[in-house]
Design a protein around this motif. Structure first.
Motif, PDB file in Angstrom:
ATOM      1  N   ALA A 126      38.579  32.918  35.792  1.00  0.00           N
ATOM      2  CA  ALA A 126      37.445  32.333  34.425  1.00  0.00           C
ATOM      3  C   ALA A 126      36.202  32.839  35.108  1.00  0.00           C
ATOM      4  CB  ALA A 126      37.721  30.922  34.296  1.00  0.00           C
ATOM      5  N   ASP A 127      35.964  33.269  36.151  1.00  0.00           N
ATOM      6  CA  ASP A 127      34.752  33.917  36.820  1.00  0.00           C
ATOM      7  C   ASP A 127      34.281  35.236  36.215  1.00  0.00           C
ATOM      8  OD1 ASP A 127      32.531  34.268  38.503  1.00  0.00           O
ATOM      9  OD2 ASP A 127      33.561  33.871  40.225  1.00  0.00           O
ATOM     10  N   PRO A 128      33.472  35.374  35.498  1.00  0.00           N
ATOM     11  CA  PRO A 128      32.863  36.626  35.044  1.00  0.00           C
ATOM     12  C   PRO A 128      32.387  37.675  36.234  1.00  0.00           C
ATOM     13  CG  PRO A 128      31.311  35.019  34.716  1.00  0.00           C
ATOM     14  CD  PRO A 128      32.490  34.321  35.153  1.00  0.00           C
ATOM     15  N   ALA A 129      32.144  37.074  37.407  1.00  0.00           N
ATOM     16  CA  ALA A 129      31.851  38.046  38.516  1.00  0.00           C
ATOM     17  C   ALA A 129      33.055  38.529  39.151  1.00  0.00           C
ATOM     18  CB  ALA A 129      31.104  37.338  39.568  1.00  0.00           C
ATOM     19  N   ILE A 130      34.320  38.131  38.805  1.00  0.00           N
ATOM     20  CA  ILE A 130      35.639  38.722  39.475  1.00  0.00           C
ATOM     21  C   ILE A 130      36.135  39.719  38.462  1.00  0.00           C
ATOM     22  CG2 ILE A 130      37.973  38.579  40.195  1.00  0.00           C
ATOM     23  CD1 ILE A 130      37.039  35.673  41.006  1.00  0.00           C
ATOM     24  N   LYS A 131      36.000  41.138  39.033  1.00  0.00           N
ATOM     25  CA  LYS A 131      36.238  42.126  37.985  1.00  0.00           C
ATOM     26  C   LYS A 131      37.407  42.993  38.709  1.00  0.00           C
ATOM     27  CE  LYS A 131      31.855  42.262  35.608  1.00  0.00           C
ATOM     28  NZ  LYS A 131      30.528  43.197  35.134  1.00  0.00           N
ATOM     29  N   SER A 132      37.499  42.823  39.917  1.00  0.00           N
ATOM     30  CA  SER A 132      38.791  43.703  40.740  1.00  0.00           C
ATOM     31  C   SER A 132      39.271  42.760  41.866  1.00  0.00           C
ATOM     32  CB  SER A 132      38.112  44.874  41.249  1.00  0.00           C
ATOM     33  OG  SER A 132      37.315  44.695  42.232  1.00  0.00           O
ATOM     34  N   LEU A 133      40.255  43.332  42.438  1.00  0.00           N
ATOM     35  CA  LEU A 133      40.974  42.657  43.672  1.00  0.00           C
ATOM     36  C   LEU A 133      39.832  42.527  44.519  1.00  0.00           C
ATOM     37  CD1 LEU A 133      44.251  44.282  43.762  1.00  0.00           C
ATOM     38  CD2 LEU A 133      43.575  42.143  42.655  1.00  0.00           C
ATOM     39  N   ALA A 134      39.087  43.561  44.779  1.00  0.00           N
ATOM     40  CA  ALA A 134      37.863  43.672  45.720  1.00  0.00           C
ATOM     41  C   ALA A 134      37.014  42.356  45.618  1.00  0.00           C
ATOM     42  CB  ALA A 134      37.235  44.887  45.906  1.00  0.00           C
ATOM     43  N   ASP A 135      37.010  41.759  44.576  1.00  0.00           N
ATOM     44  CA  ASP A 135      36.025  40.725  44.265  1.00  0.00           C
ATOM     45  C   ASP A 135      36.517  39.403  44.752  1.00  0.00           C
ATOM     46  OD1 ASP A 135      34.090  42.537  43.305  1.00  0.00           O
ATOM     47  OD2 ASP A 135      34.849  42.240  41.262  1.00  0.00           O
ATOM     48  N   LEU A 136      37.793  39.413  45.145  1.00  0.00           N
ATOM     49  CA  LEU A 136      38.353  38.112  45.527  1.00  0.00           C
ATOM     50  C   LEU A 136      38.012  37.798  46.767  1.00  0.00           C
ATOM     51  CD1 LEU A 136      42.060  38.811  44.054  1.00  0.00           C
ATOM     52  CD2 LEU A 136      40.214  37.252  43.218  1.00  0.00           C
ATOM     53  N   LYS A 137      37.298  38.606  47.801  1.00  0.00           N
ATOM     54  CA  LYS A 137      36.747  38.253  49.100  1.00  0.00           C
ATOM     55  C   LYS A 137      35.785  37.015  48.895  1.00  0.00           C
ATOM     56  CE  LYS A 137      37.507  42.369  51.784  1.00  0.00           C
ATOM     57  NZ  LYS A 137      36.724  43.358  52.575  1.00  0.00           N
ATOM     58  N   GLY A 138      36.280  36.120  49.662  1.00  0.00           N
ATOM     59  CA  GLY A 138      35.413  34.693  49.855  1.00  0.00           C
ATOM     60  C   GLY A 138      35.751  33.920  48.522  1.00  0.00           C
ATOM     61  N   PRO A 166      45.194  37.655  52.234  1.00  0.00           N
ATOM     62  CA  PRO A 166      44.795  36.386  51.680  1.00  0.00           C
ATOM     63  C   PRO A 166      43.972  35.039  52.833  1.00  0.00           C
ATOM     64  CG  PRO A 166      46.836  37.017  50.616  1.00  0.00           C
ATOM     65  CD  PRO A 166      46.330  38.148  51.922  1.00  0.00           C
ATOM     66  N   GLU A 167      44.863  35.042  53.821  1.00  0.00           N
ATOM     67  CA  GLU A 167      44.421  33.942  54.719  1.00  0.00           C
ATOM     68  C   GLU A 167      43.249  34.291  55.298  1.00  0.00           C
ATOM     69  OE1 GLU A 167      48.041  32.699  53.096  1.00  0.00           O
ATOM     70  OE2 GLU A 167      47.950  34.661  54.048  1.00  0.00           O
ATOM     71  N   LYS A 168      42.910  35.471  55.389  1.00  0.00           N
ATOM     72  CA  LYS A 168      41.774  35.837  56.239  1.00  0.00           C
ATOM     73  C   LYS A 168      40.502  35.923  55.471  1.00  0.00           C
ATOM     74  CE  LYS A 168      43.971  37.882  60.335  1.00  0.00           C
ATOM     75  NZ  LYS A 168      44.276  39.004  61.134  1.00  0.00           N
ATOM     76  N   ASP A 169      40.815  36.958  53.957  1.00  0.00           N
ATOM     77  CA  ASP A 169      39.912  37.214  53.300  1.00  0.00           C
ATOM     78  C   ASP A 169      39.344  36.374  52.253  1.00  0.00           C
ATOM     79  OD1 ASP A 169      39.559  39.649  54.573  1.00  0.00           O
ATOM     80  OD2 ASP A 169      41.203  40.629  53.524  1.00  0.00           O
ATOM     81  N   PHE A 170      40.269  35.462  51.727  1.00  0.00           N
ATOM     82  CA  PHE A 170      39.740  34.156  50.785  1.00  0.00           C
ATOM     83  C   PHE A 170      39.371  33.054  51.333  1.00  0.00           C
ATOM     84  CE2 PHE A 170      43.551  36.107  47.880  1.00  0.00           C
ATOM     85  CZ  PHE A 170      43.168  37.394  47.845  1.00  0.00           C
ATOM     86  N   LYS A 171      38.588  32.492  50.602  1.00  0.00           N
ATOM     87  CA  LYS A 171      38.138  31.422  51.172  1.00  0.00           C
ATOM     88  C   LYS A 171      39.185  30.229  51.268  1.00  0.00           C
ATOM     89  CE  LYS A 171      34.328  27.787  49.859  1.00  0.00           C
ATOM     90  NZ  LYS A 171      33.328  27.263  48.839  1.00  0.00           N
ATOM     91  N   LYS A 190      39.955  24.706  39.623  1.00  0.00           N
ATOM     92  CA  LYS A 190      40.671  24.521  41.117  1.00  0.00           C
ATOM     93  C   LYS A 190      40.792  25.403  41.804  1.00  0.00           C
ATOM     94  CE  LYS A 190      43.332  20.239  39.462  1.00  0.00           C
ATOM     95  NZ  LYS A 190      44.424  19.693  39.234  1.00  0.00           N
ATOM     96  N   ALA A 191      40.770  26.922  41.480  1.00  0.00           N
ATOM     97  CA  ALA A 191      40.827  27.977  41.970  1.00  0.00           C
ATOM     98  C   ALA A 191      39.864  29.089  41.087  1.00  0.00           C
ATOM     99  CB  ALA A 191      42.299  28.500  42.071  1.00  0.00           C
ATOM    100  N   ASP A 192      39.088  29.934  41.984  1.00  0.00           N
ATOM    101  CA  ASP A 192      38.460  30.991  41.404  1.00  0.00           C
ATOM    102  C   ASP A 192      39.401  32.126  40.544  1.00  0.00           C
ATOM    103  OD1 ASP A 192      36.017  30.112  42.208  1.00  0.00           O
ATOM    104  OD2 ASP A 192      36.215  30.945  44.271  1.00  0.00           O
ATOM    105  N   ALA A 193      40.654  32.160  41.177  1.00  0.00           N
ATOM    106  CA  ALA A 193      41.555  33.268  40.506  1.00  0.00           C
ATOM    107  C   ALA A 193      42.906  32.794  41.011  1.00  0.00           C
ATOM    108  CB  ALA A 193      40.995  34.731  41.056  1.00  0.00           C
ATOM    109  N   GLY A 194      43.875  33.435  40.309  1.00  0.00           N
ATOM    110  CA  GLY A 194      45.319  33.117  40.442  1.00  0.00           C
ATOM    111  C   GLY A 194      46.312  34.269  39.970  1.00  0.00           C
ATOM    112  N   VAL A 195      47.344  34.138  40.276  1.00  0.00           N
ATOM    113  CA  VAL A 195      48.165  35.256  39.702  1.00  0.00           C
ATOM    114  C   VAL A 195      49.500  34.748  39.327  1.00  0.00           C
ATOM    115  CG1 VAL A 195      49.559  35.683  42.085  1.00  0.00           C
ATOM    116  CG2 VAL A 195      49.274  37.493  40.486  1.00  0.00           C
TER     117      VAL A 195
END
Length: 291
Positions: A126-138, A166-171, A190-195
């Protein structure tokens, strides 16, 4: 005739009648009840709703009583299949691999939906700033259940291929427990993104249970094999054939089958085999989920 000989004759007559009755009305076999379960990848009420018409159809096709028993988690389905508490199970690709290992290779996948030969997962946000997998960092991220093929294993595998741990690159990494719950996590912030798996996503969109102006897909995995119907290895081969034939006969153009196929989100069922899931087993080893 002596009283004792009369008793013997009466006993013989009773035994003969009992034998004749047994031939005319054979006893119900101990396996006349087919026990079915499924991985809890959606809410229990939804699983029951999806299975109800299929259960009635299988009863008619096999002549057996079908009993559906929901379970609390993925591991319970695997263990119930291994300990013969259930006879038939709806499994994800990874759950099948776990069942194959737990049953020493005896669990048999019999059919899959045609869609399961080219299954995909959808990454949503739901975050417009996330447009690719690379944007998931943090960012914070939600998988489904830990043993879910389409909600955890294969998305994790493809994230790793994209250079993300995921365990290292995601918040933070969370597990929602089910595909529909993952969407709820993302929608509620509750989460910036999911699958989640593509089939459940499409169903939620069609039922207008997700606001696509808010939650949207920003990436899709490559295709992989996923769900199947699996039987325990020592189930009567005659029953296995009846079940297999019953699934393969299902036709969405047949009015009597239309509801079943719609609820199963299947265009048709096709035969499957253990070898189809070797790629998933390799992905599980690569992800460190199998030793």
């Amino acid at each position: 005739m002596t009283p004792s000989s009369m008793r013997r004759r009466a006993l013989k007559g009773a035994l003969a009648c009992a034998f004749a009755s047994a031939l005319a009305f054979p006893a119900i076999a101990s396996d006349a009840v087919l026990r079915v379960s499924a991985i809890p990848d959606e809410a229990p009420t939804e699983l029951q709703r999806k299975f109800a018409p299929l259960g009635k159809y299988l009863e008619a096709q096999t002549g057996m009583k079908i009993v559906f028993t929901p379970v609390s988690d993925y591991a319970a389905v695997v263990e119930s299949l291994a300990t013969r508490k259930i006879d038939l199970a709806w499994l994800g690709g990874f759950t099948f691999v776990q069942a194959k290992i737990r049953t020493n290779g005896t669990a048999i996948p019999i059919v899959q939906r045609e869609e399961d030969a080219k299954f995909t997962s959808k990454f949503v946000t739901a975050d417009p700033a996330i447009k690719s997998l690379a944007d998931l960092k943090g960012k914070t991220f939600a998988f489904g259940a830990p043993s879910s093929t389409s909600g955890s294993l294969m998305p994790r595998f493809f994230l790793q291929q994209a250079g993300l741990n995921p365990e290292k690159d995601f918040k933070n990494v969370a597990f929602s427990g089910a595909h529909d719950a993952t969407v709820a996590f993302v929608a509620a912030g509750k989460a910036d993104a999911g699958v989640l798996n593509a089939s459940v996503w499409d169903k939620l969109v069609e039922a207008k249970k997700v606001d696509t102006d808010k939650v949207h897909v920003f990436a899709t995995t490559p295709p992989y094999f996923d769900y199947n119907w699996t039987v325990r290895g020592d189930l009567d081969p005659v029953v296995v054939k009846k079940l297999t034939d019953a699934f393969l006969k299902l036709d969405p153009k047949n009015p009597e089958h239309a509801e079943i196929m719609q609820l199963q989100r299947a265009s048709k069922f096709i035969p499957t085999k253990k070898e189809n899931y070797e790629g998933i087993e390799k992905a599980a080893h690569s992800a460190g989920l199998l030793k």
